[in-house]
Design an enzyme around this catalytic site. Sequence first.
Site, mmCIF file in Angstrom:
data_model
loop_
_atom_site.group_PDB
_atom_site.id
_atom_site.type_symbol
_atom_site.label_atom_id
_atom_site.label_comp_id
_atom_site.label_asym_id
_atom_site.label_seq_id
_atom_site.Cartn_x
_atom_site.Cartn_y
_atom_site.Cartn_z
ATOM 1 N N HIS A 174 139.343 18.165 -26.075
ATOM 2 C CA HIS A 174 140.628 17.213 -25.802
ATOM 3 C C HIS A 174 139.269 15.623 -25.483
ATOM 4 O O HIS A 174 138.652 16.097 -24.489
ATOM 5 C CB HIS A 174 140.717 17.347 -24.587
ATOM 6 C CG HIS A 174 141.881 18.788 -25.183
ATOM 7 N ND1 HIS A 174 142.124 19.757 -23.926
ATOM 8 C CD2 HIS A 174 143.290 18.378 -25.924
ATOM 9 C CE1 HIS A 174 143.280 20.644 -24.088
ATOM 10 N NE2 HIS A 174 143.669 19.932 -25.505
ATOM 11 N N GLU A 177 138.023 14.358 -21.825
ATOM 12 C CA GLU A 177 137.526 15.665 -21.281
ATOM 13 C C GLU A 177 135.776 15.044 -20.990
ATOM 14 O O GLU A 177 135.004 16.153 -21.989
ATOM 15 C CB GLU A 177 137.371 17.069 -21.308
ATOM 16 C CG GLU A 177 139.021 17.185 -21.209
ATOM 17 C CD GLU A 177 139.310 17.656 -21.602
ATOM 18 O OE1 GLU A 177 139.064 19.344 -21.998
ATOM 19 O OE2 GLU A 177 140.863 18.298 -20.918
ATOM 20 N N HIS A 299 135.769 23.553 -21.763
ATOM 21 C CA HIS A 299 136.673 21.588 -21.133
ATOM 22 C C HIS A 299 136.689 21.080 -19.753
ATOM 23 O O HIS A 299 135.307 21.868 -19.281
ATOM 24 C CB HIS A 299 138.273 22.521 -21.331
ATOM 25 C CG HIS A 299 139.063 22.377 -22.947
ATOM 26 N ND1 HIS A 299 139.722 22.672 -23.273
ATOM 27 C CD2 HIS A 299 138.536 23.394 -23.340
ATOM 28 C CE1 HIS A 299 140.174 22.430 -24.265
ATOM 29 N NE2 HIS A 299 139.318 22.975 -25.081
ATOM 30 N N GLU A 375 136.116 26.094 -18.466
ATOM 31 C CA GLU A 375 136.641 24.641 -17.420
ATOM 32 C C GLU A 375 135.446 24.257 -16.849
ATOM 33 O O GLU A 375 135.528 24.396 -15.597
ATOM 34 C CB GLU A 375 138.326 24.551 -17.248
ATOM 35 C CG GLU A 375 139.268 25.174 -18.469
ATOM 36 C CD GLU A 375 139.895 23.814 -18.294
ATOM 37 O OE1 GLU A 375 140.089 22.261 -17.298
ATOM 38 O OE2 GLU A 375 140.741 24.053 -19.027
HETATM 39 O O1 0X9 Z 1 145.167 22.926 -21.942
HETATM 40 C C1 0X9 Z 1 144.437 23.305 -22.383
HETATM 41 O O2 0X9 Z 1 144.418 23.167 -23.986
HETATM 42 C C2 0X9 Z 1 143.228 24.101 -21.304
HETATM 43 N N1 0X9 Z 1 143.102 22.805 -20.368
HETATM 44 S S1 0X9 Z 1 143.074 21.341 -20.314
HETATM 45 O O3 0X9 Z 1 143.140 21.117 -18.888
HETATM 46 N N2 0X9 Z 1 141.269 21.223 -20.882
HETATM 47 O O4 0X9 Z 1 143.707 21.151 -21.306
HETATM 48 C C3 0X9 Z 1 143.323 25.829 -21.522
HETATM 49 C C4 0X9 Z 1 142.925 25.895 -22.609
HETATM 50 C C5 0X9 Z 1 143.718 27.352 -22.718
HETATM 51 N N3 0X9 Z 1 142.826 27.595 -23.402
HETATM 52 C C6 0X9 Z 1 143.791 28.059 -24.575
HETATM 53 N N4 0X9 Z 1 144.975 27.353 -24.429
HETATM 54 N N5 0X9 Z 1 143.375 28.473 -25.990
HETATM 55 ZN ZN ZN Z 2 141.121 20.394 -21.999
#
Ligand code: 0X9
Ligand code: ZN
Length: 412
Positions: A174, A177, A299, A375
């Site tokens: 992302h 981040e 993340h 995270e």
């Molecule tokens: O939404 C996401 O992809 C992640 N949170 S973020 O706020 N960094 O965007 C969480 C990822 C959870 N894991 C997967 N979906 N693999």
């Molecule tokens: Zn993310």
Amino acid sequence: MSQLFIIFLVLPLAHTTFIDFRSYKDYKVYKIVGNNEDLTKIIEFLNGITELPFYNVRNNRAEVMIAPELDEVFSNAVNLFNLEKTILVDDYSKIMAEEKSANRQDSKFSWTAYYDVDGIYDYLKNMSTVYSNWTELVVGGQSYEGRQLLGLKINTPTETDKIKSIIFIESGIHAREWITPATTTYFINQLLTSSDPAITTLRDRFEWQIFPTVNPDGYHYTHTRDRMWRKTRSKSSLFCHGADPNRNWDYNWGQYGISTNPCNYQTYAGSQPFSEIETRTFSEYISNLDNILAYIAFHSDAQMLLVPYSDSVEHTGNYDDLIKIGNTSLEYGEKVNGEKYDGPATAAEILYKASGGSMDWVRNQLATPIVYTYELRGTYFHWPPSRIFEQGDEVTQMMVGLFTEACNLGYC
Ligand code: 0X9
Ligand code: ZN
């Protein structure tokens, strides 16, 4: 009526055609409390008329970033549902200014500033020449704009010819981040330069493949155009760009926590699984590696540790071990700054359901035993550059704890 129509038509375009760095002057972050259904309706309404740079809905509370020109529409929508809003951030541009002021004050790579993709890649290249006996540049894939997904392999010589297991680190999928590439290069630096036996043992025991910024186009865009950009930069429709690279992997693609709207700022899953060259090429690269013991994705900024799978509350495979290992990892991390993380748990239990993420695909496709998403911390993806080392040290200890416990449990 026709005026209203023009406003609705022009609003989405206004956010896609700017050419300067988007200022975020007077953009506010609001919190609304209510039931998830009402909150989702408000967000969907706003998403229908504009591109919301940031929003999330979980545990009956929503956080949403609102442009000044949308403030009134937003207030009306909140009033319509009889909900109350509170301001969490009054002017996002002030937060951004703090990042910029300390940015790149000297030419030497450091961990008191944030660097664009070229700076990070120069650092990796430099390390591969300084430590040429046991490091190597690796190309994990390609981006839409023609950049490489560049990583560093660290494999110190051993006395036996035993092939080491691989620990694979994915960071920066992302774009916004920023703390994740910074922390990841910090961790690389620890592996390369620390004389702490816990860290040198960790380094020597495994082969490391570490990719600090696997969405390089998006990341570059956050440095040059739009700090809140999250997706890739492919063309997704006539006026809109990018797909969420953490919704684009071919595992339960398109099922939960996704948008089918190519203009959605956050979670457009792409036109099909692996529609993005970044996820397609990177997944091919990963598939060709034998012997991956662990896949770790970084993340920000929910401050939690997640285990597979992200779109189900079911506990599968070695879940109990992953919880045990994850807890030790968090305990080691907490000793550094006293910071507690939520989890370890599935995203569906403590965050939200989300399909098509890298971690789930790796776990399902490659049966990699140790798979986590960390995270890290922050305030709407901001973290002061002067304090990168805090999270760098925290993550380093989390890695020491993780592999100490994994080896105790017989995984090494
Ligand atoms: O939404 C996401 O992809 C992640 N949170 S973020 O706020 N960094 O965007 C969480 C990822 C959870 N894991 C997967 N979906 N693999
Ligand atoms: Zn993310």
